[in-house]
Design an enzyme around this catalytic site. Structure first.
Site, PDB file in Angstrom:
ATOM      1  CB  SER A 425      -0.924   0.009   1.218  1.00 24.03           C
ATOM      2  OG  SER A 425      -1.873  -1.034   1.146  1.00 24.03           O
ATOM      3  CD  GLU A 540      -6.776 -21.039  -2.842  1.00 29.71           C
ATOM      4  OE1 GLU A 540      -7.877 -21.225  -2.305  1.00 29.71           O
ATOM      5  OE2 GLU A 540      -6.536 -20.139  -3.658  1.00 29.71           O
TER       6      GLU A 540
END
Length: 680
Positions: A425, A540
């Protein structure tokens, strides 16, 4: 997704939906409008011939020999097409009597007789009496009122069966409303664009999806948790009672809300009598009236939670665990016998820390093996350490990195010798990573990174960071980004703590000023960063199913246990118990899909959205329940003050949940486009 999870259940629902649609049921309901005596004879004859109402009755009595879940799936399918007549009452009566029939059923003392206006037999709580059929708000049903008779008493088993099957109908209504709204939003144009591309419509449809999945999960659990007919193994009355109250608190208000939102998306056409949407709103509103107030269910949940009841969900592995469980249990017991300081190394060595990762760092375990490892480690009391950001960084290195990178980073990260942070970010990009401005310029032997990152947890103590930086300013936004591994001790890195609304500093700003990153710390190729940031290992993690309550919900139950709350606040606590339970059930359904070899359904995508709502609402409720004490912290005793301060911290801290990892608004855009197929 519908109630059914297994291939057989999905096929049952699909087949019955198509069959019900072929009868043109809504036309029959419209034709009988205002006729209190309408029996929908031809439709009922077809329904009897299919045996839909008696799916859960024994085969020896002429039924289908199925489970209550099978019956619920059938009712969901029929309600999706708004099949009129007495199917709900007949199904409830069939379960209660163990035989087919056209039943009217009284569920609440003094209340309506469900489908009593179209029945030939009546199961009444009252002794004797006269029935008067009525054409009510729901044009597809004919319920009845007991005009006279001696009041009886509420039958708890009957009430639970009725709510369970009514919740299935609510799920069918909800699903139709969602599908109808999404289909319309995908074709209706305004201002030269499909209205589904407007963010307001997209968010409304995504919110409908969230509610629909909550309704489906709660209805499914009520049916799946019911004890088998005639008793025997596999039943737990207390657990079923809890699941039924969760369904009652969630499903009927949810169905009404989604039906109203469907009309909102449809706009003017949805407000006409000509469109079918109002018929679904009428069915949803009537179902809610029949089962009684959601607050009543919520109060029951609070009382049960205060007594220690929590929803326990056991995943049925259908014998697939028998061959592998003994060895896994033995390994778990050996791990448990080790000193705490030595457990982590053996978890890594055995592959049990990350069994879903490929060997040699994991086991490449299938879903069943992952679940059994979770169960046996939990039974042995072995707690696996949280990898935190390493849980994101290392799978990327495993999947896309070089052998040297795997050798250098994977095992030390698993051992806890390396701490990671995430440098994604930026002040101007947030969730929009494609617009990031941190630059990486080619220099001898590597790259020079300059820019600013923000909201970076543990940057002040991290050893390494995964960093996205722009390496090609001329390439399209998504193409010119590269994935770097940055040594956080490098020259040119400055970490500044950011004080948050809690008063603490868990986040940081990170400034990079000509930070050198060698070529061997680039993952994959320059320009691959966007692809790497969006991918995980194909195998996963499948988590062990759980429907635990969250920290703040448990705290709210603790406050309720003092007896200081009034009825309104007790109901508010119960609604949070219901929501937190449903969030767990979404995970259970995802786990069951994985065990069946299917990819995740919509549950996994909406779980974060509902989970955030649950944690934020419950933490806020905890503070509200304590009145004006938070304005007078200096005037309370130390123990009370510390507890309230911790509650306020939790409320403030949970505000980040709807921002971190993609804001709620962005995630609703994603759900609208990727799950519902709405236009960009």
């Amino acid at each position: 997704m519908s109630l059914g999870i297994s291939d057989e259940q999905v096929e049952l629902g699909d087949t019955l939906r198509k069959w019900a649609a072929s009868l043109d049921p809504i036309a029959a309901a419209r034709a009988a409008e205002g006729d209190a005596g309408a029996g929908f004879g031809d439709l009922w004859s077809a329904t009897e011939e299919m045996g839909i109402a008696a799916i859960a009755a024994p085969e020896s009595a002429g039924g289908g020999g199925g489970t209550l879940l099978d019956q619920a799936i059938a009712l969901e399918a029929a309600a999706h097409e708004l099949l009129p007549g007495g199917l709900l009452g007949a199904a409830i009566g069939s379960v209660l009597t163990g035989r087919p029939g056209r039943f009217g059923v009284q569920v609440r003392t003094g209340g309506a007789v469900w489908d009593g206006g179209t029945a030939t037999e009546h199961l009444l709580l009252d002794e004797g009496g006269t029935l008067r059929a009525s054409a009510g708000v729901d044009l597809t049903s004919r319920h009845a009122r007991l005009v006279d008779g001696t009041p009886g008493r509420t039958d708890e088993a009957r009430r639970r069966i009725a709510i369970t099957l009514a919740a299935a109908e609510a799920a069918g209504v909800t699903r139709w409303c969602l599908e109808t709204a999404v289909e319309y939003a995908g074709v209706r144009e305004q201002f030269g664009r499909k209205i589904g591309s407007f963010q307001a419509i997209k968010h409304l449809c995504a919110e409908m999806l969230e509610t629909a999945e909550a309704v489906t999960a709660a209805a499914w659990d009520a049916a799946a948790s019911a004890p088998p007919a005639g008793g025997g193994d596999g039943g737990d009355e207390e657990q079923w009672a809890f699941a039924v109250e969760v369904a009652r608190a969630i499903c009927f208000d949810g169905a009404v809300d989604v039906a109203k939102s469907c009309i909102q998306v449809l706009g003017g056409i949805g407000f006409t009598f000509e469109h079918d949407a109002h018929l679904y709103l009428r069915r949803a509103t009537t179902l809610r009236a029949l089962v009684g107030p959601a607050d009543e269910a919520a109060a029951r949940l609070t009382a049960a939670a205060v007594q220690g009841v929590r929803r326990r969900v056991d995943v049925d592995l259908e014998g697939r665990d028998e061959a592998i469980r003994p060895e896994i249990r033995a390994t778990a017991q050996r791990l448990a016998a080790l000193p705490a300081a030595g457990q982590r190394a053996q978890l890594v060595e055995s592959g049990y820390l990350t069994p879903h990762w490929p060997a040699p760092f994991g086991l490449g375990a299938d879903p069943t093996t992952q679940i059994v490892i979770d169960q046996e480690l939990g039974r042995a009391g072995v707690v696996r350490p949280d990898l935190v950001i390493a849980g994101w960084a290392v799978p990327t290195i495993l999947s896309h990195g070089t052998d040297a990178q795997r050798e250098r980073f994977v095992r030390p990260s698993l051992m806890g010798e390396l701490t990671w942070c995430q440098l994604f970010s930026e002040p101007g990009s947030g969730s929009d990573l494609a617009s990031l401005r941190t630059r990486a310029v080619r220099v001898e032997g590597g790259w020079s990174l300059s820019g600013q990152k923000v909201w970076t947890s543990v940057a002040e103590r991290a050893d390494w960071g995964i960093c996205l930086a722009r390496t090609d300013a001329d390439a399209p936004q998504h193409k010119g980004i590269t994935y770097f591994l940055v040594d956080m001790k490098s020259s040119g890195i400055e970490v500044r703590p950011l004080r948050e609304i809690t008063g603490e500093a868990l986040f940081n700003e990170v400034f990079l000023d000509d930070v050198f990153v060698p070529d061997d710390c680039v993952v994959a190729e320059p320009g691959d960063g966007w692809r790497l940031a969006r991918t995980t290992l194909a195998n996963e993690r499948v988590a062990m199913a759980s429907a635990r309550l969250t920290k703040s919900v448990e705290r709210a139950v603790e406050i309720a246990s003092t007896g200081a709350l009034g009825p309104v606040d007790e109901a508010r606590v119960g609604h949070q118990v219901a929501l937190a339970t449903v969030c767990g059930l979404l995970g259970v359904r995802t786990t069951l899909r994985a065990l069946g070899g299917r990819g995740p359904g919509a549950e996994s995508s909406v779980a974060k959205l509902l989970g955030v709502r649950s944690r934020q609402e419950s933490s806020e409720l905890v503070v509200e329940l304590q009145g004006d004490a938070l304005a007078l912290l200096d005037g309370v005793d130390k123990t009370t003050g510390e507890a309230l301060a911790a509650d306020v911290w939790e409320q403030f801290n949970t505000r980040c949940l709807s921002i971190a990892g993609g804001t709620t608004q962005i995630l609703r855009n994603v759900a609208g486009e990727r799950i519902l197929g709405l236009p960009r």
